[in-house]
Design an enzyme around this catalytic site. Sequence first.
Site, PDB file in Angstrom:
ATOM      1  N   GLU A  27       0.853  -1.191   0.000  1.00 14.77           N
ATOM      2  CA  GLU A  27       0.000   0.000   0.000  1.00 14.77           C
ATOM      3  C   GLU A  27       0.888   1.240   0.000  1.00 14.77           C
ATOM      4  OE1 GLU A  27      -2.846   0.208   3.241  1.00 14.77           O
ATOM      5  OE2 GLU A  27      -3.654   2.107   2.483  1.00 14.77           O
ATOM      6  N   ASN A  72      -6.600   1.736   2.843  1.00 15.70           N
ATOM      7  CA  ASN A  72      -7.263   3.031   2.987  1.00 15.70           C
ATOM      8  C   ASN A  72      -6.848   3.989   1.867  1.00 15.70           C
ATOM      9  OD1 ASN A  72      -8.242   1.915   5.326  1.00 15.70           O
ATOM     10  ND2 ASN A  72      -6.821   2.983   6.684  1.00 15.70           N
ATOM     11  N   ASN A 172     -12.330  -0.708  -0.514  1.00 19.48           N
ATOM     12  CA  ASN A 172     -11.639  -1.176   0.690  1.00 19.48           C
ATOM     13  C   ASN A 172     -12.351  -0.687   1.946  1.00 19.48           C
ATOM     14  OD1 ASN A 172      -9.070  -2.250   2.076  1.00 19.48           O
ATOM     15  ND2 ASN A 172      -9.223  -0.175   2.886  1.00 19.48           N
ATOM     16  N   GLU A 173     -12.676  -1.613   2.821  1.00 21.68           N
ATOM     17  CA  GLU A 173     -13.230  -1.301   4.160  1.00 21.68           C
ATOM     18  C   GLU A 173     -14.223  -0.138   4.143  1.00 21.68           C
ATOM     19  OE1 GLU A 173     -10.031  -0.957   7.037  1.00 21.68           O
ATOM     20  OE2 GLU A 173      -9.412  -3.049   6.694  1.00 21.68           O
ATOM     21  N   TYR A 244      -6.534  -7.876  12.028  1.00 20.42           N
ATOM     22  CA  TYR A 244      -5.274  -7.471  12.657  1.00 20.42           C
ATOM     23  C   TYR A 244      -5.381  -7.829  14.134  1.00 20.42           C
ATOM     24  CZ  TYR A 244      -4.141  -4.895   8.448  1.00 20.42           C
ATOM     25  OH  TYR A 244      -3.852  -4.568   7.141  1.00 20.42           O
ATOM     26  N   GLU A 292      -6.281  -8.895   4.038  1.00 23.12           N
ATOM     27  CA  GLU A 292      -5.374  -8.199   4.957  1.00 23.12           C
ATOM     28  C   GLU A 292      -5.365  -9.004   6.247  1.00 23.12           C
ATOM     29  OE1 GLU A 292      -5.722  -3.951   5.634  1.00 23.12           O
ATOM     30  OE2 GLU A 292      -6.449  -3.662   3.586  1.00 23.12           O
TER      31      GLU A 292
HETATM   32  O1  AHR Z   1      -2.915  -2.117   6.697  1.00 23.58           O
HETATM   33  C1  AHR Z   1      -3.179  -0.862   7.118  1.00 23.58           C
HETATM   34  C2  AHR Z   1      -4.637  -0.490   6.942  1.00 23.58           C
HETATM   35  O2  AHR Z   1      -5.445  -1.334   7.726  1.00 23.58           O
HETATM   36  C3  AHR Z   1      -5.213  -0.612   5.569  1.00 23.58           C
HETATM   37  O3  AHR Z   1      -4.962   0.505   4.785  1.00 23.58           O
HETATM   38  C4  AHR Z   1      -6.676  -0.739   5.846  1.00 23.58           C
HETATM   39  O4  AHR Z   1      -7.363  -1.429   4.834  1.00 23.58           O
HETATM   40  C5  AHR Z   1      -6.739  -1.408   7.200  1.00 23.58           C
HETATM   41  O5  AHR Z   1      -7.615  -0.774   8.046  1.00 23.58           O
END
Ligand code: AHR
Length: 503
Positions: A27, A72, A172-173, A244, A292
């Site tokens: 990214e 993002n 994305n998100e 995450y 991700e």
């Molecule tokens: O990986 C960092 C960010 O985490 C990414 O841009 C986003 O998609 C997620 O929230």
Amino acid sequence: MIQATVAVDREQAIGKVDRRLFGSFVEHLGRCVYGGIYAPGGPLSDAHGFREDVAALIRDLGVTVVRYPGGNFVSGYRWEDGVGLRDVRPSRLNLAWHQTDQNTFGLHEFIDWTRKIGVEPMLAVNLGTRGIAEALDMLEYSNHPSGTTLSDLRVANGAADPFGVRMWCLGNEPDGPWQLGHKTALEYGRLAAETARGMRQFDEKLELVVNGSTAPWLPSSVDWDRIVLDETVEFADYVAVHIYVEEVERDIQTFLASGVELDREIERAIAEADAAAARRGTERKLAVSVDEWGIWRGRDPNPPTPEDWPVERRIGESIYTAGDAVVTGALIISLLNHADRVTCACQSLLVNAGAPIRAEADGVWRQSIYYPFQLAARYSKGTALRASIAAPEIDTRKYGRVGAIDVAATLDEEKGELVLFLVNRNASEAAQTTIRLGSWPDARLADSLVVGGGDPWEMSTREQPDRVVPHRNDETSIDGGLIDVTLPAASWSVIRLAVDAGR
Ligand code: AHR
């Protein structure tokens, strides 16, 4: 010491291990692109500005597919900024990460870089500040051979052959309030469906990824998947899961059990996709793209001042521990154990930010989390098999009581190799483990490696890059298809066996 037993048989097939399970993510974030994979004019870069040393480590890591350009970042991105003569490309604010982007790395550079590394490109379109028309333009520019204004522009910009990108993420998100162009489920579902429909008019064989709920703690997560998938299940091929994890308040026991969270997220996404398919009366079974996943200690130690918009900024440059490596391995076990539906996954991110590879101006080094990915990418081939596990439970603050041991197994029929991946998520006790290989009484031990198992907070550093690396587990033996192995507390292991693939 706890006691555990595991059984693995060839009859318990889950599915083929898709090579796309070993993907990663690049990214325009921090120093992932600029100063990471790309540093034009630098002493370690090739003539195109691609870092040679970083490229060598990525190949060694075994990455198969790379998602780009965000994240993002994509939700404010104008892909046209990154094509054409580099000297005249516009400089823009990267609002997602408070940086300036001079657009010297764009679509052509990304595709050239993937070809240099030998990975498949996977692209995301901006469904935040932009919409269907711009997504279709980007697709035509990328994949149409020639003869139209957009495809001829690509040719004039130096790429005679189409990029041939198969996998495309529809935004994305969009459920995240942090996202430019944040949307309700219905707003996003309609936009994603219509974008997908248009993209399929261009090429019905594209593989399209729709965004599932980003996180269970978002209020919208209650009905996000239902609403979005009702709109898109007929047009998408994958539903995306992002995850995450991090150690919170030094609660290592919960952290070691993070695979449970990924199991739940994957199973929730599958259930939602299948329920939407049933409601819509379609036989479609969406796959899951965990596009991700990783360990992110988000605190930004150097937040920029409002006036400061640097090109390169250190974001998410954590130093990873042995415990982080064990959790990385545990998350891979979860992916393998869902190989029937999870056919793409992207560890996040590849270089510098939350990454297994750290690049400084004068060199690179491997973080602890590099090794479980590398070993799994190298050895988990063929068919994933379901292991049955009997082990005591452990208490965790976040996930309740969970089994101390988790296991994934893969059978490489061509090579005649059975590989077991095991995590002992008990933070304080080793596990005396007996593994019965019902189908392979003549199996021979090829190797037994372990990551972690000592101080879970130990770290490799640039000065001492070999403090957390895999080492041989001598406490492994095999006799008549019965393996006896001690899995140290807080450890992740790989046991490789030569087997007669036909039996
Ligand atoms: O990986 C960092 C960010 O985490 C990414 O841009 C986003 O998609 C997620 O929230």
